[in-house]
Write a protein that holds these residues in place. Structure first.
Motif, PDB file in Angstrom:
ATOM      1  N   ALA A   1       0.815  -1.218   0.000  1.00 20.32           N
ATOM      2  CA  ALA A   1       0.000   0.000   0.000  1.00 20.32           C
ATOM      3  C   ALA A   1       0.846   1.264   0.000  1.00 20.32           C
ATOM      4  CB  ALA A   1      -0.931  -0.006   1.219  1.00 20.32           C
ATOM      5  N   GLY A   2       2.164   1.124   0.108  1.00 17.93           N
ATOM      6  CA  GLY A   2       3.040   2.289   0.090  1.00 17.93           C
ATOM      7  C   GLY A   2       3.170   2.979   1.430  1.00 17.93           C
ATOM      8  N   ILE A   3       2.715   2.332   2.505  1.00 13.10           N
ATOM      9  CA  ILE A   3       2.808   2.939   3.840  1.00 13.10           C
ATOM     10  C   ILE A   3       4.239   2.874   4.353  1.00 13.10           C
ATOM     11  CG2 ILE A   3       2.070   2.651   6.238  1.00 13.10           C
ATOM     12  CD1 ILE A   3      -0.683   1.759   5.027  1.00 13.10           C
ATOM     13  N   TYR A   4       4.911   1.752   4.113  1.00 13.82           N
ATOM     14  CA  TYR A   4       6.348   1.689   4.330  1.00 13.82           C
ATOM     15  C   TYR A   4       6.979   0.941   3.168  1.00 13.82           C
ATOM     16  CZ  TYR A   4       4.900  -2.680   6.809  1.00 13.82           C
ATOM     17  OH  TYR A   4       4.337  -3.871   7.171  1.00 13.82           O
ATOM     18  N   ASN A   5       8.313   1.032   3.062  1.00 16.84           N
ATOM     19  CA  ASN A   5       8.986   0.480   1.893  1.00 16.84           C
ATOM     20  C   ASN A   5       9.480  -0.946   2.145  1.00 16.84           C
ATOM     21  OD1 ASN A   5      11.339   0.751   3.429  1.00 16.84           O
ATOM     22  ND2 ASN A   5      11.918   2.677   2.453  1.00 16.84           N
ATOM     23  N   ALA A   6      10.098  -1.524   1.123  1.00 16.98           N
ATOM     24  CA  ALA A   6      10.563  -2.909   1.212  1.00 16.98           C
ATOM     25  C   ALA A   6      11.638  -3.076   2.276  1.00 16.98           C
ATOM     26  CB  ALA A   6      11.083  -3.361  -0.151  1.00 16.98           C
ATOM     27  N   GLN A   7      12.480  -2.069   2.444  1.00 15.46           N
ATOM     28  CA  GLN A   7      13.529  -2.160   3.455  1.00 15.46           C
ATOM     29  C   GLN A   7      12.920  -2.245   4.851  1.00 15.46           C
ATOM     30  OE1 GLN A   7      16.853  -2.410   2.398  1.00 15.46           O
ATOM     31  NE2 GLN A   7      16.994  -3.210   4.475  1.00 15.46           N
ATOM     32  N   LYS A   8      11.872  -1.478   5.096  1.00 20.00           N
ATOM     33  CA  LYS A   8      11.182  -1.538   6.388  1.00 20.00           C
ATOM     34  C   LYS A   8      10.514  -2.900   6.566  1.00 20.00           C
ATOM     35  CE  LYS A   8      10.771   1.010   9.197  1.00 20.00           C
ATOM     36  NZ  LYS A   8      11.457   1.138  10.524  1.00 20.00           N
ATOM     37  N   PHE A   9       9.952  -3.434   5.486  1.00 19.72           N
ATOM     38  CA  PHE A   9       9.356  -4.767   5.557  1.00 19.72           C
ATOM     39  C   PHE A   9      10.393  -5.793   5.998  1.00 19.72           C
ATOM     40  CE2 PHE A   9       9.002  -8.846   3.336  1.00 19.72           C
ATOM     41  CZ  PHE A   9       7.838  -9.349   3.908  1.00 19.72           C
TER      42      PHE A   9
ATOM     43  N   SER B   1      22.160 -11.213  19.366  1.00 20.47           N
ATOM     44  CA  SER B   1      21.235 -10.230  19.925  1.00 20.47           C
ATOM     45  C   SER B   1      20.007 -10.058  19.047  1.00 20.47           C
ATOM     46  CB  SER B   1      21.938  -8.881  20.100  1.00 20.47           C
ATOM     47  OG  SER B   1      22.427  -8.400  18.850  1.00 20.47           O
ATOM     48  N   ARG B   2      20.168 -10.364  17.747  1.00 21.96           N
ATOM     49  CA  ARG B   2      19.045 -10.247  16.820  1.00 21.96           C
ATOM     50  C   ARG B   2      19.427 -10.900  15.497  1.00 21.96           C
ATOM     51  NH1 ARG B   2      21.871  -5.570  16.646  1.00 21.96           N
ATOM     52  NH2 ARG B   2      22.232  -4.583  14.619  1.00 21.96           N
ATOM     53  N   TYR B   3      18.442 -11.008  14.623  1.00 19.78           N
ATOM     54  CA  TYR B   3      18.672 -11.520  13.273  1.00 19.78           C
ATOM     55  C   TYR B   3      18.152 -10.489  12.274  1.00 19.78           C
ATOM     56  CZ  TYR B   3      19.580 -16.047  15.434  1.00 19.78           C
ATOM     57  OH  TYR B   3      20.107 -17.063  16.190  1.00 19.78           O
ATOM     58  N   GLU B   4      18.853 -10.358  11.163  1.00 18.68           N
ATOM     59  CA  GLU B   4      18.453  -9.422  10.119  1.00 18.68           C
ATOM     60  C   GLU B   4      18.368 -10.147   8.783  1.00 18.68           C
ATOM     61  OE1 GLU B   4      21.228  -6.223  10.088  1.00 18.68           O
ATOM     62  OE2 GLU B   4      20.510  -5.355  11.999  1.00 18.68           O
ATOM     63  N   VAL B   5      17.403  -9.765   7.970  1.00 19.61           N
ATOM     64  CA  VAL B   5      17.300 -10.262   6.608  1.00 19.61           C
ATOM     65  C   VAL B   5      17.982  -9.243   5.709  1.00 19.61           C
ATOM     66  CG1 VAL B   5      15.757 -10.984   4.751  1.00 19.61           C
ATOM     67  CG2 VAL B   5      15.140 -11.454   7.133  1.00 19.61           C
ATOM     68  N   VAL B   6      19.102  -9.656   5.092  1.00 17.80           N
ATOM     69  CA  VAL B   6      19.917  -8.725   4.314  1.00 17.80           C
ATOM     70  C   VAL B   6      20.195  -9.309   2.940  1.00 17.80           C
ATOM     71  CG1 VAL B   6      20.993  -7.758   6.379  1.00 17.80           C
ATOM     72  CG2 VAL B   6      22.086  -9.693   5.198  1.00 17.80           C
ATOM     73  N   GLN B   7      20.595  -8.446   2.013  1.00 14.46           N
ATOM     74  CA  GLN B   7      20.942  -8.893   0.666  1.00 14.46           C
ATOM     75  C   GLN B   7      22.321  -9.552   0.666  1.00 14.46           C
ATOM     76  OE1 GLN B   7      19.725  -4.836  -1.115  1.00 14.46           O
ATOM     77  NE2 GLN B   7      19.301  -6.281  -2.785  1.00 14.46           N
ATOM     78  N   ILE B   8      22.473 -10.580  -0.149  1.00 14.04           N
ATOM     79  CA  ILE B   8      23.767 -11.234  -0.285  1.00 14.04           C
ATOM     80  C   ILE B   8      24.665 -10.393  -1.186  1.00 14.04           C
ATOM     81  CG2 ILE B   8      22.734 -13.520   0.007  1.00 14.04           C
ATOM     82  CD1 ILE B   8      23.049 -13.925  -3.014  1.00 14.04           C
TER      83      ILE B   8
END
Length: 592
Positions: free
Chosen positions: A331-339, A567-574
């Motif tokens: 819906a454009g409320i937040y971007n893909a990076q925020k997702f 401490s956490r996990y992040e989904v990042v680009q390879i």
């Protein structure tokens, strides 16, 4: 009274019974709703009345009958009291021989402000049908009139039930299910009307805070339009959002033509907290399709007297939770990076719960009635939420389908097919039918997938499914890492109470228990606030003494600290994704 007695009364050509509920609240500060049920054209010697023990959408037996008091039954014609008795926790019987017009009156204590209970004070009245109204066995399909009598003329009434023309505060429910499915907000709440796709919508907002209704409505419109696009239209004529603004509360309950939301009053200015609210809106609105109309076979017809078991809540709630992250992005409320940031937080939460290795997802769904809403200090060690794991299994399914079909198919196609096959007709689906629909969209046998990730405790292989999209799950270690002890501590009345001990952790192995009072590490007082800082002074494999009060007995444990945990996990680009990976990612999330 049984269905057979009602059928017999129709054979004798008696008019169908007429049911009217009156809801009064003359003294709001008493927290007592005064309810009357008038029954006309009654023709049986015994009247059975039953109070639901739960409400659809909230899978816990809540024993609503415990709030009922002052039950009375009178003959309207003769104004005489009728004999009545309570025959079980939620079942009343009234002797009605030669009585065809009677009135049942009772009061309901209402001082619990949640989306699934009732609340009444001098500012408003809110109630759910399952928590306020009886049903008459055999007459569940009988239409019901509801008349609301506010304490003064300034109070307004908001509900999804249609108003009866030319009647003041009178509403029509086509049957008991519809009455249960239509909460009421009564008071001086704000009413904000808007239109989406040619259909009227309203926000009824009770409470004060830093909410900006105009902004909320504009973003809600985007959510409605995005979800309507997925399902090719809206399955209602009008829709009501009831929103309660309170202190540090969060929740929602879905209904066919409305939803109830509760949110912290000052959480609308901070971007992340505001996004979380919009995820809540997206979640409850998505339920219009997924659970209110596309629902498991066990919930096709509601049994209000007992648990309704299904192993498929992971799809009804978990898949909805996956979409409540996806929809605001689309819906454009937040971007893909925020997702991806939100997704990383969800995976972090999942991987921090030891119970994921104990309870399968289907069992979590089935045991919702005795576990999810009845948490204790061992819950995280022995169970996993079907919301949380369900959303992550839905993520894997979406990625699996997209990767195989180059984004030409996705979980969206599963939702549409479930809507066409089961939702439009409101025919309940079985677990087998759900799996077959997913397999037909994926165009592959998924029995192994379901065996591993729905029906067992196999770890979810995130990177296997993220890799075709050029993504990976990365564990983040703080620079100043904390050796692992395995306890969570909370300060209560100047006491440091251990609230959770992780299964298999150093503290668990030595016998430290939840509800122990933490006193000292190596003989020096420690608090919940400085525990991690104190642990940073030590190394993994180092032995420290931990002193507690265990059931008022002073005990000191020698604990060997474990290795620091992520401490956490992040989904990042390879690094250096292939063109195919880049295309897959763009097709799924758009521009990163």
């Amino acid at each position: 009274m049984t269905k057979s007695t009602i059928t017999e009364s129709k054979k004798l050509n008696y008019p169908a019974p007429s049911l009217t509920y009156f809801v009064k609240m003359p003294h709001p500060n008493s927290h007592l709703f005064e309810v009357g049920l008038q029954i006309e054209y009654w023709s049986n010697p015994i009247l059975d009345l039953k109070m639901p023990v739960w409400t659809p959408g909230s899978y816990l037996v809540r024993e609503y009958a415990r709030h009922i008091q002052d039950f009375k039954a009178i003959s309207k014609d003769k104004q005489t009291k009728l004999l009545s008795q309570k025959v079980s926790k939620n079942h009343w019987q009234v002797e009605t021989k030669e009585v065809d017009n009677l009135l049942i009156t009772y009061r309901v204590y209402a001082n619990e402000l949640t989306v699934r209970t009732n609340h009444l004070d001098d500012t408003h009245g809110y109630f759910n049908g399952a928590a306020l109204f009886y049903y008459i066995p055999g007459l569940e399909a009988t239409p019901i009139t509801v008349e609301i009598i506010p304490p003064n003329s300034t109070w307004k009434v908001s509900t999804a039930l249609p108003a009866i023309p030319e009647k003041v505060n009178q509403f029509y429910a086509k049957d008991f299910d519809t009455l249960v499915d239509s909460p009421f907000e009564i008071g001086n709440h704000g009413i904000y009307s808007f239109e989406v796709l040619g259909k009227p919508h309203q926000y009824a907002i009770w409470g004060t805070g830093n909410i900006q209704p105009k902004k909320v409505i504009e973003d809600t419109k985007k959510i409605i339009e995005t979800e309507a696009k997925l399902f090719n239209g809206l399955p209602y004529d009008d829709y009501l959002f009831i929103l309660h603004l309170t202190q540090n509360n969060f929740g929602g309950l879905e209904h066919k033509n409305s939803c109830s939301l509760i949110y912290s009053r000052f959480y609308f200015r901070d971007t992340d907290k505001y996004n979380r609210f919009l995820q809540l809106v997206a979640h409850e609105f998505f339920h219009l399709w997924n659970i209110k109309r596309i629902r498991p076979k066990a919930l096709e017809t509601f049994d209000y007297e007992q648990e309704n078991y299904t192993p498929s809540l992971w799809f009804s709630e978990g898949t909805t939770s996956y979409y409540d992250m996806v929809i605001p992005m689309r819906a454009g409320i937040y971007n893909a990076q925020k997702f991806l940031e939100i997704l990383g937080k969800e995976i972090t939460r999942f991987l921090s719960i030891p119970g994921r290795k104990v309870q399968p997802l289907s069992e979590s769904s089935f045991d919702a009635w005795i576990k999810l809403y009845r948490r204790d200090n061992n819950s995280d060690n022995c169970q996993i939420s079907y919301y949380l794991k369900g959303e992550l299994v839905s993520l894997l399914l979406d990625l699996l389908i997209r990767a195989k079909h180059e984004n030409k198919r996705s979980l969206d196609n599963v939702m549409v097919q479930m809507w066409e096959q089961f939702g439009k007709s409101e025919t309940g689906f079985t677990p087998h039918q759900l799996q077959r629909v997913i397999e037909s969209v994926a165009d592959m046998d998924l029995q192994s997938f379901f065996n591993l990730y729905v029906d067992s405790t196999e770890e979810l292989p995130f990177n296997k499914y993220l890799n075709p999209f050029g993504l990976q799950l990365k564990a983040i270690m703080d620079d100043d890492s904390v050796p692992h002890l395995g306890i969570k501590v909370q300060s209560e009345n100047n006491k440091q109470i251990i609230k959770f001990v992780e299964k298999g952790s150093p503290a668990f192995v030595e016998g430290i228990d939840p509800e122990d009072e933490l006193l000292a590490i190596n003989g020096i007082r420690v608090t919940a606030d400085d525990l991690n800082q104190r642990l940073k002074d030590h190394q993994a494999d180092e032995i420290v003494s931990v002193t507690v009060f265990h059931q008022d007995e002073l005990k000191t444990f020698s604990v060997t600290l474990g290795k620091p945990q992520p401490s956490r996990y992040e989904v990042v680009q390879i690094d250096n994704p292939s063109p195919r990976q880049q295309e897959n990612l763009k097709g799924w999330l758009g521009k990163i």
